[in-house]
Design an enzyme around this catalytic site. Sequence first.
Site, PDB file in Angstrom:
ATOM      1  N   HIS A 152       2.276   6.491  -3.483  1.00 40.16           N
ATOM      2  CA  HIS A 152       0.965   6.754  -2.850  1.00 40.16           C
ATOM      3  C   HIS A 152      -0.209   6.795  -3.714  1.00 40.16           C
ATOM      4  O   HIS A 152      -0.294   7.164  -4.733  1.00 40.16           O
ATOM      5  CB  HIS A 152       1.222   8.446  -2.355  1.00 40.16           C
ATOM      6  CG  HIS A 152      -0.047   8.486  -1.414  1.00 40.16           C
ATOM      7  ND1 HIS A 152      -0.194   8.456   0.063  1.00 40.16           N
ATOM      8  CD2 HIS A 152      -1.233   9.060  -1.603  1.00 40.16           C
ATOM      9  CE1 HIS A 152      -1.141   8.906   0.338  1.00 40.16           C
ATOM     10  NE2 HIS A 152      -2.037   9.200  -0.569  1.00 40.16           N
ATOM     11  N   CYS A 153      -0.985   5.618  -3.038  1.00 40.73           N
ATOM     12  CA  CYS A 153      -2.146   5.177  -4.083  1.00 40.73           C
ATOM     13  C   CYS A 153      -3.288   5.733  -3.621  1.00 40.73           C
ATOM     14  O   CYS A 153      -3.667   5.640  -2.295  1.00 40.73           O
ATOM     15  CB  CYS A 153      -2.135   3.840  -3.845  1.00 40.73           C
ATOM     16  SG  CYS A 153      -3.794   3.033  -4.905  1.00 40.73           S
ATOM     17  N   PRO A 154      -3.851   6.755  -4.543  1.00 36.08           N
ATOM     18  CA  PRO A 154      -5.391   7.344  -3.896  1.00 36.08           C
ATOM     19  C   PRO A 154      -6.424   6.162  -3.705  1.00 36.08           C
ATOM     20  O   PRO A 154      -7.268   6.672  -2.999  1.00 36.08           O
ATOM     21  CB  PRO A 154      -5.568   8.466  -5.116  1.00 36.08           C
ATOM     22  CG  PRO A 154      -4.967   7.843  -6.229  1.00 36.08           C
ATOM     23  CD  PRO A 154      -3.690   7.033  -5.752  1.00 36.08           C
ATOM     24  N   ASN A 157      -5.958   5.411  -0.333  1.00 38.22           N
ATOM     25  CA  ASN A 157      -5.647   6.316   0.569  1.00 38.22           C
ATOM     26  C   ASN A 157      -4.452   6.167   1.515  1.00 38.22           C
ATOM     27  O   ASN A 157      -4.682   6.590   2.786  1.00 38.22           O
ATOM     28  CB  ASN A 157      -6.878   6.801   1.377  1.00 38.22           C
ATOM     29  CG  ASN A 157      -6.900   8.180   1.928  1.00 38.22           C
ATOM     30  OD1 ASN A 157      -5.868   8.947   1.663  1.00 38.22           O
ATOM     31  ND2 ASN A 157      -7.453   8.395   3.046  1.00 38.22           N
TER      32      ASN A 157
END
Length: 354
Positions: A152-154, A157
């Site tokens: 999951h890449c912030p 998002n």
Amino acid sequence: MAPTHVLRCCQRSLAWIPVIFIALVVCWSYYAYVVELCIFTIPSIGEQIVYLIFFHLSFVMFVWSYWKTIFTKPANPSKEFCLSKAEKERYEKEERTESQQEILWRAASSLPLYTRTGAGAIRYCDRCQLIKPDRCHHCSACDTCVLKMDHHCPWVNNCVGFSNYKFFILFLAYSLVYCLFIAATVLQYFIKFWTNVLPDTHAKFHVLFLFFVAAMFCISILSLFSYHLWLVGKNRSTIEAFRAPVFRTGSDKNGFSLGFRKNIAQVFGDQKKYWLVPVFTSQGDGLTFPTRLVSADPEQATVNLHPEPSKSPADVPETIWLITPSNQLKVKRLQSLWRASPNQESLLPSNTMP
């Protein structure tokens, strides 16, 4: 205490902060390069035109791939992997883990599954109430199971997985090209402003800061991009790189590796003309994947279909095969007929692997 859905809404809103930050930096870099550098600083018209053409090419591809990475919905398991209503009720009523696993084994008997938990059990998500397909994992941020989940890449998002992994790789590639182009073309004017060869103007701050920002992002993106290229070449996800997938025969970090070229095609597809374009071309459906099995396993149908006639199946050496769910049932049927038939040689197919 605020209701759960309110907290969830606030969490989702705050998750867009890194994306907004990147968007603002990109917008400022566009203004600084086009207006402050090309229009107000560079004296040559020819140099301005060349710089602006290549800048806009890299800018469009970068924004396009970034947009696709952000707004491509993560792929989720299909209904076939969900337990039926009756199975869910029996599963929830059972208190013993062994009984729950028996229910899952029966439900998974018709599903194309190769991987297991570390203990050899069926991979089941209690949150989504479904049997996890191979390479599928539950994302706590997205609160859903994601097919071939990488991470999951912030900064986007979003969950990076089967549906947008190609877009993510291209996003890293074009952002690196974008930053390298800016740093390379700004460098000479950065030096001139730094050494006071050019007079102090309102463009000085933008040019100096633009070079520092581009160089900083180049270093950070280059390391991440190199790592993911290595993962693509090995056909691994970030999760699998840290925790090798477990098959019926044990853990195998190269279990999904098909060779360098085929590994590349798994992500980018067979048609090379689309490799650099942010359109979906990845192979498969995200539910099943070709598997490189390194040891014999009757359940996984790792059988040599051309043994010597004088040898029994037990004498056949272990062979590496690329097994796909579509031919698994056929190979199992051949195994059963081989064991049951007195005239085993007549059952050998005339063709090669199915």
